[in-house]
Design a protein around this motif. Structure first.
Motif, PDB file in Angstrom:
ATOM      1  N   ASN A  20      10.910 -13.879 -52.641  1.00 54.45           N
ATOM      2  CA  ASN A  20      11.780 -13.251 -51.638  1.00 54.45           C
ATOM      3  C   ASN A  20      11.293 -11.860 -51.262  1.00 54.45           C
ATOM      4  N   THR A  21      10.839 -11.115 -52.286  1.00 52.09           N
ATOM      5  CA  THR A  21      10.350  -9.743 -52.033  1.00 52.09           C
ATOM      6  C   THR A  21       9.105  -9.776 -51.159  1.00 52.09           C
ATOM      7  N   GLN A  22       8.182 -10.706 -51.452  1.00 53.96           N
ATOM      8  CA  GLN A  22       6.967 -10.835 -50.646  1.00 53.96           C
ATOM      9  C   GLN A  22       7.301 -11.235 -49.210  1.00 53.96           C
ATOM     10  N   ARG A  23       8.237 -12.157 -49.071  1.00 48.56           N
ATOM     11  CA  ARG A  23       8.632 -12.623 -47.741  1.00 48.56           C
ATOM     12  C   ARG A  23       9.240 -11.477 -46.930  1.00 48.56           C
ATOM     13  N   LYS A  24      10.072 -10.684 -47.565  1.00 49.06           N
ATOM     14  CA  LYS A  24      10.704  -9.551 -46.886  1.00 49.06           C
ATOM     15  C   LYS A  24       9.673  -8.523 -46.456  1.00 49.06           C
ATOM     16  N   LEU A  25       8.699  -8.232 -47.362  1.00 56.34           N
ATOM     17  CA  LEU A  25       7.635  -7.276 -47.024  1.00 56.34           C
ATOM     18  C   LEU A  25       6.781  -7.783 -45.864  1.00 56.34           C
ATOM     19  N   LEU A  26       6.549  -9.090 -45.851  1.00 55.16           N
ATOM     20  CA  LEU A  26       5.773  -9.698 -44.766  1.00 55.16           C
ATOM     21  C   LEU A  26       6.484  -9.522 -43.434  1.00 55.16           C
ATOM     22  N   GLU A  27       7.759  -9.832 -43.410  1.00 53.19           N
ATOM     23  CA  GLU A  27       8.532  -9.746 -42.170  1.00 53.19           C
ATOM     24  C   GLU A  27       8.656  -8.299 -41.681  1.00 53.19           C
ATOM     25  N   GLU A  28       8.834  -7.371 -42.622  1.00 49.04           N
ATOM     26  CA  GLU A  28       9.033  -5.959 -42.254  1.00 49.04           C
ATOM     27  C   GLU A  28       7.748  -5.279 -41.779  1.00 49.04           C
ATOM     28  N   ASN A  29       6.594  -5.775 -42.261  1.00 52.54           N
ATOM     29  CA  ASN A  29       5.345  -5.071 -41.970  1.00 52.54           C
ATOM     30  C   ASN A  29       4.367  -5.861 -41.101  1.00 52.54           C
ATOM     31  N   TYR A  30       4.754  -7.051 -40.697  1.00 54.49           N
ATOM     32  CA  TYR A  30       3.854  -7.878 -39.880  1.00 54.49           C
ATOM     33  C   TYR A  30       3.457  -7.178 -38.584  1.00 54.49           C
ATOM     34  N   LEU A  31       4.424  -6.638 -37.876  1.00 58.08           N
ATOM     35  CA  LEU A  31       4.124  -5.992 -36.584  1.00 58.08           C
ATOM     36  C   LEU A  31       3.295  -4.730 -36.783  1.00 58.08           C
ATOM     37  N   ARG A  32       3.509  -4.013 -37.867  1.00 57.62           N
ATOM     38  CA  ARG A  32       2.687  -2.829 -38.170  1.00 57.62           C
ATOM     39  C   ARG A  32       1.228  -3.234 -38.373  1.00 57.62           C
ATOM     40  N   TRP A  33       1.026  -4.361 -39.077  1.00 59.04           N
ATOM     41  CA  TRP A  33      -0.338  -4.858 -39.274  1.00 59.04           C
ATOM     42  C   TRP A  33      -0.942  -5.335 -37.956  1.00 59.04           C
ATOM     43  N   LYS A  34      -0.127  -6.027 -37.170  1.00 54.31           N
ATOM     44  CA  LYS A  34      -0.607  -6.568 -35.896  1.00 54.31           C
ATOM     45  C   LYS A  34      -1.023  -5.451 -34.941  1.00 54.31           C
ATOM     46  N   SER A  35      -0.301  -4.331 -34.977  1.00 59.19           N
ATOM     47  CA  SER A  35      -0.617  -3.194 -34.104  1.00 59.19           C
ATOM     48  C   SER A  35      -1.617  -2.238 -34.745  1.00 59.19           C
ATOM     49  N   ARG A  36      -2.146  -2.636 -35.884  1.00 59.74           N
ATOM     50  CA  ARG A  36      -3.188  -1.894 -36.618  1.00 59.74           C
ATOM     51  C   ARG A  36      -2.697  -0.562 -37.182  1.00 59.74           C
ATOM     52  N   GLN A  37      -1.408  -0.446 -37.359  1.00 64.67           N
ATOM     53  CA  GLN A  37      -0.878   0.732 -38.054  1.00 64.67           C
ATOM     54  C   GLN A  37      -1.044   0.566 -39.579  1.00 64.67           C
ATOM     55  N   LEU A  38      -1.219  -0.683 -39.961  1.00 68.58           N
ATOM     56  CA  LEU A  38      -1.402  -1.024 -41.371  1.00 68.58           C
ATOM     57  C   LEU A  38      -2.664  -1.877 -41.489  1.00 68.58           C
ATOM     58  N   SER A  39      -3.576  -1.466 -42.369  1.00 73.68           N
ATOM     59  CA  SER A  39      -4.825  -2.222 -42.510  1.00 73.68           C
ATOM     60  C   SER A  39      -4.600  -3.519 -43.280  1.00 73.68           C
ATOM     61  N   GLY A  40      -5.531  -4.445 -43.091  1.00 72.11           N
ATOM     62  CA  GLY A  40      -5.442  -5.713 -43.798  1.00 72.11           C
ATOM     63  C   GLY A  40      -5.471  -5.518 -45.305  1.00 72.11           C
ATOM     64  N   VAL A  41      -6.334  -4.613 -45.776  1.00 71.35           N
ATOM     65  CA  VAL A  41      -6.445  -4.351 -47.216  1.00 71.35           C
ATOM     66  C   VAL A  41      -5.129  -3.819 -47.772  1.00 71.35           C
ATOM     67  N   GLN A  42      -4.507  -2.896 -47.033  1.00 73.54           N
ATOM     68  CA  GLN A  42      -3.232  -2.334 -47.473  1.00 73.54           C
ATOM     69  C   GLN A  42      -2.142  -3.403 -47.517  1.00 73.54           C
ATOM     70  N   PHE A  43      -2.139  -4.250 -46.480  1.00 80.29           N
ATOM     71  CA  PHE A  43      -1.133  -5.306 -46.392  1.00 80.29           C
ATOM     72  C   PHE A  43      -1.309  -6.325 -47.525  1.00 80.29           C
ATOM     73  N   MET A  44      -2.567  -6.660 -47.848  1.00 80.22           N
ATOM     74  CA  MET A  44      -2.856  -7.592 -48.944  1.00 80.22           C
ATOM     75  C   MET A  44      -2.328  -7.047 -50.264  1.00 80.22           C
ATOM     76  N   LYS A  45      -2.628  -5.752 -50.518  1.00 78.91           N
ATOM     77  CA  LYS A  45      -2.184  -5.126 -51.768  1.00 78.91           C
ATOM     78  C   LYS A  45      -0.666  -5.087 -51.842  1.00 78.91           C
ATOM     79  N   MET A  46      -0.057  -4.815 -50.722  1.00 79.65           N
ATOM     80  CA  MET A  46       1.398  -4.742 -50.652  1.00 79.65           C
ATOM     81  C   MET A  46       2.032  -6.080 -51.033  1.00 79.65           C
ATOM     82  N   LEU A  47       1.403  -7.159 -50.560  1.00 77.99           N
ATOM     83  CA  LEU A  47       1.930  -8.501 -50.822  1.00 77.99           C
ATOM     84  C   LEU A  47       1.415  -9.092 -52.135  1.00 77.99           C
ATOM     85  N   GLY A  48       0.384  -8.457 -52.696  1.00 79.62           N
ATOM     86  CA  GLY A  48      -0.196  -8.959 -53.941  1.00 79.62           C
ATOM     87  C   GLY A  48      -0.931 -10.262 -53.762  1.00 79.62           C
TER      88      GLY A  48
END
Length: 213
Positions: free
Chosen positions: A164-192
């Protein structure tokens, strides 16, 4: 004469300490104990091959059991004879030390060779049969697991198996990653997640968004 020891374990999870202690008690220097973590099906093992290259006539090699040398019936016999007859070194198998000491067979001349061949064939055959039984049990276990619908190997990770925590982080940060405000590496680490799993899940998430749209 120089004393050597050869240790083989078939799994990286197995521990060599017990065999090491035996070899040291036999007077083998730690520098002359060769260890391979490999299957006994063949002799394509780096430390075993290196040991054979440095063996000289009159040297002695200790092994804990015959199946530590190998589990292939024909190859075990070939390797034993290569070491004891071509190179001229000797082998002592600690598990059957009273029987499997090539020095005793050599002292008996031609009659000793005949006895050595017979005993070696018998024990190598037993080791080979055990290897085949292990393979059969593994195959039967895999077949039984498949019949029950079990997945073998690493557990599959997809969008539906996220916590549930991973799913919530994905939903909250998907658009940030898509707009390149969040790097792929950062997003991967965030989701583990690892890279291949990360992009697979993102594709699933995006496909779901398209369907809903």
């Amino acid at each position: 004469m120089r004393k050597y020891a050869y240790i083989r374990i078939s799994s990286k999870d197995q521990i060599v300490d017990r065999q090491m202690i035996k070899m040291i008690e036999k007077g083998v220097d730690k520098d002359f104990i060769f260890v391979d973590k490999a299957s006994g099906k063949d002799f394509d093992r780096p430390n075993y091959q290196f040991l054979k290259k440095i063996l000289r006539e009159g040297d002695l090699v200790y092994m804990d059991a015959l199946d530590r040398l190998g589990r292939n019936y024909d190859l075990v016999i070939d390797e034993w004879k290569d070491i004891t007859r071509r190179i001229g070194a000797d082998i002592v198998v600690l598990e059957n030390e009273t029987l499997f000491d090539s020095r005793k067979f050599k002292a008996m001349g031609d009659h000793g060779k005949l006895m050595e061949d017979q005993f070696l064939s018998l024990l190598a055959y037993v080791a080979d049969q055990e290897r085949k039984k292990i393979k059969q049990r593994q195959a039967e276990g895999i077949a039984a697991a498949k019949e029950k619908g079990k997945h073998l190997g690493r557990p599959r990770i997809d969008l539906g198996t996220l916590e549930n925590t991973q799913r919530k982080l994905l939903e909250e940060n998907y658009l940030r990653w898509k707009s390149r405000q969040l790097s792929g590496v950062q997003f991967m680490k965030m989701l583990g997640l690892k890279k291949n799993v990360f992009y697979k899940i993102l594709r699933e998430y995006e496909n779901n968004q398209d369907i809903r749209g």
